[in-house]
Structures are given as structure tokens and as C-alpha cells.
Motif scaffolding. Structure first.
Motif, short mmCIF file in Angstrom:
data_model
loop_
_atom_site.label_atom_id
_atom_site.label_comp_id
_atom_site.label_asym_id
_atom_site.label_seq_id
_atom_site.Cartn_x
_atom_site.Cartn_y
_atom_site.Cartn_z
N ILE A 44 1.11 -1.14 0.22
CA ILE A 44 0.00 -0.29 0.18
C ILE A 44 1.36 1.12 0.30
O ILE A 44 0.73 1.95 -1.08
N THR A 47 1.07 3.70 -3.49
CA THR A 47 0.39 5.17 -2.88
C THR A 47 1.92 6.11 -3.55
O THR A 47 1.63 6.99 -3.81
N SER A 84 -3.60 -5.42 -1.84
CA SER A 84 -3.22 -3.83 -1.62
C SER A 84 -3.67 -3.31 -2.73
O SER A 84 -3.85 -1.90 -2.61
N VAL A 92 -5.75 0.07 -1.74
CA VAL A 92 -5.66 1.86 -2.05
C VAL A 92 -6.81 1.99 -3.62
O VAL A 92 -7.22 3.18 -2.32
#
Length: 411
Positions: A134, A138, A218, A222
Motif C-alpha cells: 500500500i 501510494t 493492496s 488503495v
């Protein structure tokens, strides 16, 4: 049915593809990545294992590592090592290892499908590993790790992909330093893209995660955090996948090493095993299990053959697995390892490293005993996923591995 879409990949200039390509981030440690990337500013390890560019001892899950990954990805773009595809495309990815080939379709798969179970799972995920991906997604605004999916063969799709390979030149074609061949074609022609999309949407009822459960989870988390409508046609609602027909796949063994015998002497341990297994000493020569329910054990410089006795397993999709037989009748029953996901006394060794790795770790004194297993079959994987169950941890090891850096999905 499976919803997939083409995407504008970030990919390397053809002359730099071999230098950029990196093994998946989770199959090697920081030291190994640093050694492989040494002297190579193009290596995608600078993105996927960016701690190699920070002081030794840096926490690999710390904010500077993710920031460095984003910085290095932008550097590769700014320098022209990587570029964005002009228009959305599918990609055909062929791998050859030891004379065996497998060809998959690289695409963006629907997170809505993942949430609904159309993309099927067979493993639990661990929160700390999810959080790592994550943070990486990001920071970089990209999915750099490919999720390896499988599906039951559709002859028309196989033919379509084969026809494209035969009548078009690849954009990448190289042999990596480990001897694995990587060849990639771009499919940007509108009619071909439309047909591929349509066939998946009408002929592929489900796909199965073979490798990459944490990457998939993940990406979904997100997306959820973004607050976007998951059914909208936006990049964040899709994740990077390569989908292979089941007939082309092979699963390698995934073996176990344990630090101690849980207080048992060698003789006592072997005696206890004989309640549930036929135990035969086979000497100093390595010998892989040759069939289901047969195990090889390495203990005190000697290999043993273990064959599970009737009554040590059930016929349900989970109970019949050799990883279950070993867990229930050896690891838990005699070695006191109840949860192999969290117990620090056990470690897992992918079959690609060979039985020699088991010998090395036991003979060094790091571990006391090793167990080699017969590989899970792709049909067993499908059966478990279809039943809604999950396999015990570290049940499957797929080879060859897709390379990071060749095709990246930005969100």
C-alpha cells in the motif's frame, strides 16, 4: 465473467529492457538486490527495492524507502529509460525456462471482480505485507508488481494469442542472466484489443491468483481508500495482472526447514514419525518426492523417505494436500509449530533453490531438519479456490517469475 482492459504501460526503451528487468521484489533480500543492481543505474531494483540506494541498515518499511522509490521511478522516466505507451494496449508475455514455455496476457484486471470473488484466492494475506505494498503504490502512484493469474483454457483465446505472436514482431526479446527467456509483444490494434476484451468477458467465468495475493489485496485497499466508485473506468479501479492458461503452468515444490526438534532426540523423533509414516533411510544422496503423500526429510546428514500412512489425511480439498499432512502429522504434532505463518522456528524454501539449499541450511547448524514436498497441482489450487477455502501458507511456488519493470501500471 472476467473484466479486463488495456492500459498505457510504463516500459523501457527496447535497448535497455534487459538492464531494467528485475526479479520480483519479494523473492530476494536487500543485499541480493544490491548485488544484482550494482553498477546498473537502469535496474528496476532502484524502484522495487529502493533501500539499496539508502544507508545500510535503513528500515525497509520506513517512509524514506517509499519516497526514494517514487523519486527513482520519476528519474527513470525523466531520463527516458522508461516511457509511457502512446495508447492503451494489451501485452503478450512469453517466458521460457529449461525448454518449457508459458505465454500470458498482461492487462489491467478489475478490482470489482476481485472484491466479488470472480478473481479467486487460495491464500490468506498478512496485514504488514499488505501495508508495505500500500505504501509503495501510494508513494509511486503505480503498481510495479505483477499479479500472476490463471484461467481454464479457452481454445479461441489461445489461438488468438498464438496468431498475434506468429504475425507480429516482439518489442522485447532477451535472455536474463539466470537463463530465463523473456519475450513481449504489444497488442494495440483496436480490433484485436476489442476481441480479447470480449472473449474474457464472455468465455472466462473466473480467474485464479497463482502468485501475488498481497499485491492484489493492496491494490484493492488503495482503491477503497480513494473513495472512488469501483465500477468506474478509472486506472485506480484496476490492477496489473498477467493471465496464463492453466495448461501451460507448472508449480514447483515449496519446502520447509525447522530450527530444532522440539526437545526430541533424533532417534525419538524418527520413532514418533513411524506412527504416521513409513520411514526409510536413503543415505546421503538427495532424492525428491516422486508422488503425492511422499516426503523427503534431511536430518543429521542423512536423507529419509517418508510415506504417509492411510488415516493421516482426508479426501477433502484441504485435507488431501501434502502441506496439510506435514503440518498436522509432523510440524504441529511433534515439532510444536501450530501456526507456520507466525512461528519463528520454521522457514520456507522455494523449489527453485533445489534440495541443496535444504542441505546447506541444516548442515550449517542454522536448522535441524528439512522437509521436501511433492508439488501441489494446478487443479488442486483451482479446487480449493472454488470451494472458498485457503491453502496452508507457502503451498505453491511458480516458476518462471515475471520480471518487474518491463510493464508498470500507473494509477
Amino acid at each position: 465473467m472476467a473484466i479486463i482492459k488495456p492500459f498505457r504501460a510504463l516500459r523501457p526503451q527496447p535497448a535497455l529492457a534487459k538492464e531494467v528487468a528485475a526479479r520480483p521484489y519479494d523473492v530476494l533480500n536487500s543485499k541480493e538486490a544490491a548485488e544484482e543492481a550494482a553498477g546498473n543505474p537502469y535496474s528496476f531494483y532502484h524502484v522495487s527495492k529502493s533501500e539499496i540506494d539508502l544507508p545500510e541498515g535503513t528500515d525497509i518499511h520506513s517512509a524514506p524507502v517509499y519516497a526514494k522509490a517514487a523519486e527513482n521511478l520519476q528519474r527513470l522516466l525523466a531520463e527516458g529509460t522508461l516511457f509511457a505507451e502512446a495508447s492503451p494496449a494489451y501485452y503478450i508475455y512469453k517466458l521460457v525456462m529449461d525448454g518449457r514455455s508459458q505465454t500470458g496476457l498482461v492487462c489491467a484486471s478489475s478490482i470489482d471482480d476481485y472484491n466479488k470473488g470472480i478473481i479467486k484466492k487460495h491464500e490468506f494475506t498478512r496485514p504488514e505485507k499488505e501495508q508495505d505494498r500500500i505504501n509503495h503504490i501510494t508513494a509511486t502512484k503505480a503498481q510495479t508488481g505483477n499479479v500472476f493469474l490463471a484461467y481454464n483454457d479457452v481454445p479461441e483465446l489461445n489461438s488468438l494469442i498464438s496468431h498475434w505472436q506468429e504475425h507480429n514482431a516482439p518489442v522485447y526479446d532477451f535472455v536474463a542472466n539466470d537463463g530465463i527467456s523473456h519475450t513481449i509483444w504489444v497488442v494495440a490494434e483496436a480490433a484485436a484489443v476489442e476481441e480479447i476484451t470480449h472473449r474474457f468477458a464472455t468465455q472466462v467465468p473466473a480467474t485464479y491468483i497463482a502468485d501475488g495475493h498481497h499485491r492484489a489485496a493492496s491494490a484493492a485497499l488503495v482503491q477503497k481508500a480513494s473513495g472512488e466508485d469501483v465500477t468506474a473506468d478509472k486506472p485506480i479501479n484496476f490492477f496489473l495482472t498477467t493471465i496464463f492458461p492453466a495448461s501451460q503452468l507448472a508449480i514447483l515444490d515449496y519446502n520447509r526447514v525447522v530450527k530444532d526438534l522440539n526437545g526430541h532426540s533424533k532417534a525419538d523423533f524418527i520413532s514418533r514419525l513411524e506412527y504416521d509414516f513409513i520411514v526409510e533411510a536413503i543415505g546421503h544422496h538427495e532424492q525428491k518426492p516422486s508422488m503425492l503423500h511422499e516426503f523427503s526429510m534431511y536430518l543429521d546428514h542423512t536423507w529419509y523417505r517418508l510415506v504417509a500412512r492411510e488415516g493421516t489425511y482426508t479426501t477433502d480439498p484441504i485435507g488431501i494436500l501434502d502441506v496439510t499432512i506435514l503440518q498436522n502429522n509432523v510440524l504441529d504434532k511433534h515439532l510444536g509449530i501450530q501456526d507456520p505463518r507466525t512461528d519463528k522456528r520454521i522457514d520456507f524454501v522455494g523449489g527453485i533453490r533445489g534440495l541443496g539449499e535444504l542441505v546447506k541450511r541444516v548442515d550449517s547448524g542454522e536448522m535441524a531438519v528439512a522437509f521436501a514436498l511433492y508439488p501441489v497441482t494446478i487443479q488442486q489450487l483451482f479446487d480449493i479456490a472454488d470451494s472458498g477455502n485457503v491453502m496452508p501458507p507457502k503451498s505453491t511456488w511458480f516458476e518462471p517469475k515475471l520480471r518487474d519493470g518491463l510493464l508498470t501500471h500507473t494509477i
